[in-house]
Write an enzyme that holds these catalytic residues in place. Structure first.
Site, PDB file in Angstrom:
ATOM      1  N   GLY A   1       4.299  -4.045   4.354  1.00 18.34           N
ATOM      2  CA  GLY A   1       4.760  -5.342   3.869  1.00 18.34           C
ATOM      3  C   GLY A   1       4.468  -6.480   4.820  1.00 18.34           C
TER       4      GLY A   1
ATOM      5  CE  LYS B   1       0.815   1.555   4.353  1.00 23.75           C
ATOM      6  NZ  LYS B   1       1.455   2.871   4.660  1.00 23.75           N
TER       7      LYS B   1
ATOM      8  CB  ALA C   1       9.468  -0.238   2.530  1.00 25.18           C
ATOM      9  N   GLY C   2       7.472   1.265   4.983  1.00 28.23           N
ATOM     10  CA  GLY C   2       6.288   2.114   5.062  1.00 28.23           C
ATOM     11  C   GLY C   2       5.211   1.706   4.076  1.00 28.23           C
ATOM     12  CG  MET C   3       5.871   0.695   0.751  1.00 24.44           C
ATOM     13  SD  MET C   3       6.821   0.173  -0.689  1.00 24.44           S
ATOM     14  CE  MET C   3       5.489   0.055  -1.879  1.00 24.44           C
TER      15      MET C   3
ATOM     16  CG  ASP D   1      -0.941  -0.055   8.612  1.00 28.91           C
ATOM     17  OD1 ASP D   1      -1.785   0.828   8.862  1.00 28.91           O
ATOM     18  OD2 ASP D   1       0.255   0.182   8.364  1.00 28.91           O
TER      19      ASP D   1
ATOM     20  N   PRO E   1       9.598  -4.382  -0.275  1.00 36.76           N
ATOM     21  CG  PRO E   1      10.607  -2.505  -1.213  1.00 36.76           C
ATOM     22  CD  PRO E   1       9.359  -3.326  -1.277  1.00 36.76           C
ATOM     23  CB  VAL E   2      12.051  -5.728   4.931  1.00 39.36           C
ATOM     24  CG1 VAL E   2      11.923  -5.796   6.448  1.00 39.36           C
ATOM     25  CG2 VAL E   2      11.803  -7.100   4.298  1.00 39.36           C
TER      26      VAL E   2
ATOM     27  CB  SER F   1       0.169  -4.864   7.776  1.00 43.31           C
ATOM     28  OG  SER F   1       0.677  -4.285   8.952  1.00 43.31           O
TER      29      SER F   1
END
Length: 289
Positions: A101, A10, A97-99, A136, A94-95, A103
């Site tokens: 991953g 996300k 990364a604020g995305m 999240d 990516p680990v 969650s």
């Protein structure tokens, strides 16, 4: 029996922090969007009752500290499941990364084990369980384009984001989410993003209007320590991006383009700079379609 699921990353099209609860959780208002970058998870039923995880990427924990395993054990305990599962994780997101991953892998596990173990739970029931393990995860279960409120568990699906092309760029640094929020708590927030305006622009199909309003109250905190994030944003915007911005607590940057060739030019420019070794071309996606 075997099930394979894609766990989509996300980005935050808007991220505002509006307060803090007594238990330490921050109250947020966010516009969340899935993108076509995903991990692949395969779940194979076993009769031993054990939860076994293997991962393609080095450094990804495969013991009970991994959220994937925590989800499986939670469901076993909650519903008296005696069967187990062998899980294989092919990691692309990516680990740290604020995305989301971790969650999104957890969300995929809720959905897969609900089917594999024949639990018959609704997404709403899964979300109530999920928020106990991570704020999240409920969004990652629901997916698509959504307004996220509370601590992240109050979700309102909205119209799909206007079509566009994305460049996702993660520099080779690790950012502690805990540190970012602690720093945010120590100072006043000078301005808040217009979350309702972003939502209105999305629902009106106004890509540029949405980009003009994109904001993230965590960006100033993170970039005050990691200026490389701003450097990447400048390269992307100098190479045709309508807007480039940080997602989550960072350090990943996403750039929005209205033209595929421009996006490819931005991708090449960042690659040549060497500032972001983890680099992807992507698009917004609704996993429910």
């Amino acid at each position: 029996m075997e099930i394979t699921r894609k766990a989509y990353a996300k980005i935050n099209l808007g991220l505002d922090v509006t307060g803090k609860r007594d238990d330490g959780y921050h109250l947020v208002r966010m516009i969340m969007q899935n993108i076509d970058l995903y991990d692949t998870l395969t779940y194979k039923l076993n009769e031993s009752g054990e939860v076994n995880l293997s991962a393609s990427a080095e450094g990804v924990p495969t013991d009970d500290s991994n959220l994937i395993c925590k989800v499986a054990h939670q469901l076993q305990k909650e519903y008296g499941v005696t069967k187990g599962v062998d899980i294989t994780l092919e990691k692309r997101i990516p680990v740290a990364a604020g995305m989301a991953g971790g969650s999104t892998d957890g969300a995929a596990t809720y959905l897969a084990l609900n089917d594999l173990w024949d639990l018959g739970l609704t997404k709403e029931q899964l979300c109530k369980l999920a928020v106990k393990l991570g704020a999240d995860i409920p969004y990652c279960i629901i997916g698509g384009t959504a307004l996220s409120e509370g601590i992240g568990e109050v979700l309102t699906p909205i119209k799909e984001m206007p079509a566009c092309h994305l460049v996702i760029a993660k520099p080779a640094i690790a950012v502690s989410t805990g540190w970012v929020y602690t720093e945010l708590d120590s100072k006043d927030i000078p301005s808040h993003p217009d979350i309702d305006g972003i939502r209105d622009a999305i629902e009106g199909g106004d890509l540029k209007g949405m980009c003009d309003l994109i904001g993230n109250v965590l960006e100033d905190v993170t970039t005050s320590k990691y200026s490389i994030i701003k450097d990447i944003e400048k390269i992307l915007e100098d190479n045709g991006a309508i807007r480039a911005f940080m997602t989550g607590s960072g350090p990943t940057v996403f750039a929005i383009y209205d033209d595929k060739e421009k996006a490819q030019e931005g991708y090449r420019a960042v690659k040549e700079s060497g500032l972001a070794p983890e680099l992807f071309l992507s698009e917004p996606i609704d996993p429910n379609k």
